[in-house]
Scaffold this motif. Structure first.
Motif, PDB file in Angstrom:
ATOM      1  N   CYS A 100      -7.312  -1.898   1.644  1.00  0.00           N
ATOM      2  CA  CYS A 100      -6.245  -1.992   2.640  1.00  0.00           C
ATOM      3  C   CYS A 100      -6.854  -2.096   4.041  1.00  0.00           C
ATOM      4  O   CYS A 100      -7.649  -1.248   4.433  1.00  0.00           O
ATOM      5  CB  CYS A 100      -5.342  -0.769   2.560  1.00  0.00           C
ATOM      6  SG  CYS A 100      -4.054  -0.777   3.819  1.00  0.00           S
ATOM      7  N   CYS A 105      -5.458   1.265   6.203  1.00  0.00           N
ATOM      8  CA  CYS A 105      -5.843   2.659   5.911  1.00  0.00           C
ATOM      9  C   CYS A 105      -7.087   2.770   5.026  1.00  0.00           C
ATOM     10  O   CYS A 105      -7.521   3.877   4.733  1.00  0.00           O
ATOM     11  CB  CYS A 105      -4.682   3.425   5.300  1.00  0.00           C
ATOM     12  SG  CYS A 105      -4.317   2.963   3.603  1.00  0.00           S
ATOM     13  N   ILE A 116       0.015   4.174   0.607  1.00  0.00           N
ATOM     14  CA  ILE A 116      -0.420   5.148   1.604  1.00  0.00           C
ATOM     15  C   ILE A 116       0.181   4.848   2.976  1.00  0.00           C
ATOM     16  O   ILE A 116       0.742   5.723   3.619  1.00  0.00           O
ATOM     17  CB  ILE A 116      -1.966   5.171   1.713  1.00  0.00           C
ATOM     18  CG1 ILE A 116      -2.609   5.282   0.325  1.00  0.00           C
ATOM     19  CG2 ILE A 116      -2.431   6.292   2.638  1.00  0.00           C
ATOM     20  CD1 ILE A 116      -2.242   6.510  -0.469  1.00  0.00           C
ATOM     21  N   CYS A 117       0.073   3.574   3.417  1.00  0.00           N
ATOM     22  CA  CYS A 117       0.493   3.263   4.793  1.00  0.00           C
ATOM     23  C   CYS A 117       1.616   2.233   4.868  1.00  0.00           C
ATOM     24  O   CYS A 117       2.182   2.017   5.927  1.00  0.00           O
ATOM     25  CB  CYS A 117      -0.700   2.786   5.618  1.00  0.00           C
ATOM     26  SG  CYS A 117      -1.251   1.124   5.196  1.00  0.00           S
ATOM     27  N   CYS A 143       0.849  -1.193   0.000  1.00  0.00           N
ATOM     28  CA  CYS A 143       0.000   0.000   0.000  1.00  0.00           C
ATOM     29  C   CYS A 143       0.886   1.245   0.000  1.00  0.00           C
ATOM     30  O   CYS A 143       1.739   1.399   0.873  1.00  0.00           O
ATOM     31  CB  CYS A 143      -0.910  -0.004   1.233  1.00  0.00           C
ATOM     32  SG  CYS A 143      -1.885   1.498   1.401  1.00  0.00           S
TER      33      CYS A 143
HETATM   34 FE    FE Z   1      -2.933   1.217   3.481  1.00  0.00          FE
END
Ligand code: FE
Length: 200
Positions: free
Chosen positions: A186, A189, A170-171, A168
């Motif tokens: 996910c 997140c 993002i996280c 991911c």
């Molecule tokens: Fe994530």
């Protein structure tokens, strides 16, 4: 369609907070904007899986803390990568309460606003809340965290990965498996499959 085009849109990052009897909670959002000046109205989009979403549905009130560039990654982990259903997210957070009784962050925030919901719109995974600003204060002159700033300055660089699969963006969560399902979300997140990249 090139999904990367969506990353060229610029966003801020905020802690959205709400309060119900005996419970403070908040989550990270990047979808917030002012839509009119007279009266001052804003719009936010909130994922329906977030407890904060349900609290705002119930109380019709929320605060937005505008994160500034002092914000550490741990603030994003605290508010973004766990659920208020199982964690007390304000336990170790410096905060005060605005007139509506809702918490706002004081130490890494350059401003906050309080707002009262006047309309909602169901847009599938999210609800749009249109709200009138009831209170607003500036707390510091530091610059706000944009999504781009978060990606380049706050999020830790990915570790050398020993696992195979999809990460991911993002996280940093890693999905172990050859094929990532198209409708995968996910677990940390809540971002979708398009925010995952293959790790070799
Ligand atoms: Fe994530």
């Amino acid at each position: 369609m090139n999904n990367l085009a969506m990353f060229k849109m610029s966003y801020g990052l905020y802690v959205l907070s709400a309060h119900t009897e005996g419970k403070d909670n908040g989550c990270i959002i990047n979808t917030a904007m002012q839509i009119t000046d007279t009266p001052k109205q804003i719009i936010i989009a909130v994922n329906k899986q977030n407890l904060t979403h349900d609290m705002i549905m119930q109380t019709k009130m929320f605060n937005l803390s505008m994160l500034d560039q002092r914000t550490p990654f741990s603030t994003f982990e605290n508010f973004g990568f766990q659920s208020g259903r199982t964690a007390d997210k304000f336990k170790d957070i410096a905060m005060k309460r605005s007139e509506n009784g809702i918490a706002y962050l004081t130490d890494t925030t350059n401003a906050y606003i309080s707002a009262k919901v006047i309309a909602t719109l169901d847009v599938g995974t999210h609800t749009l809340f249109i709200a009138e600003v009831t209170e607003a204060e500036v707390l510091s002159d530091l610059e706000s965290v944009t999504y781009t700033y978060y990606q380049s300055h706050i999020k830790p660089a990915p570790k050398k990965e020993t696992k195979k699969g999809w990460r991911c963006k993002i996280c940093g969560y890693v999905y172990e498996g050859e094929d990532l399902p198209e409708d995968y979300i996910c677990p940390i997140c809540k971002h979708g499959a398009s925010d995952f990249e293959r790790i070799e």
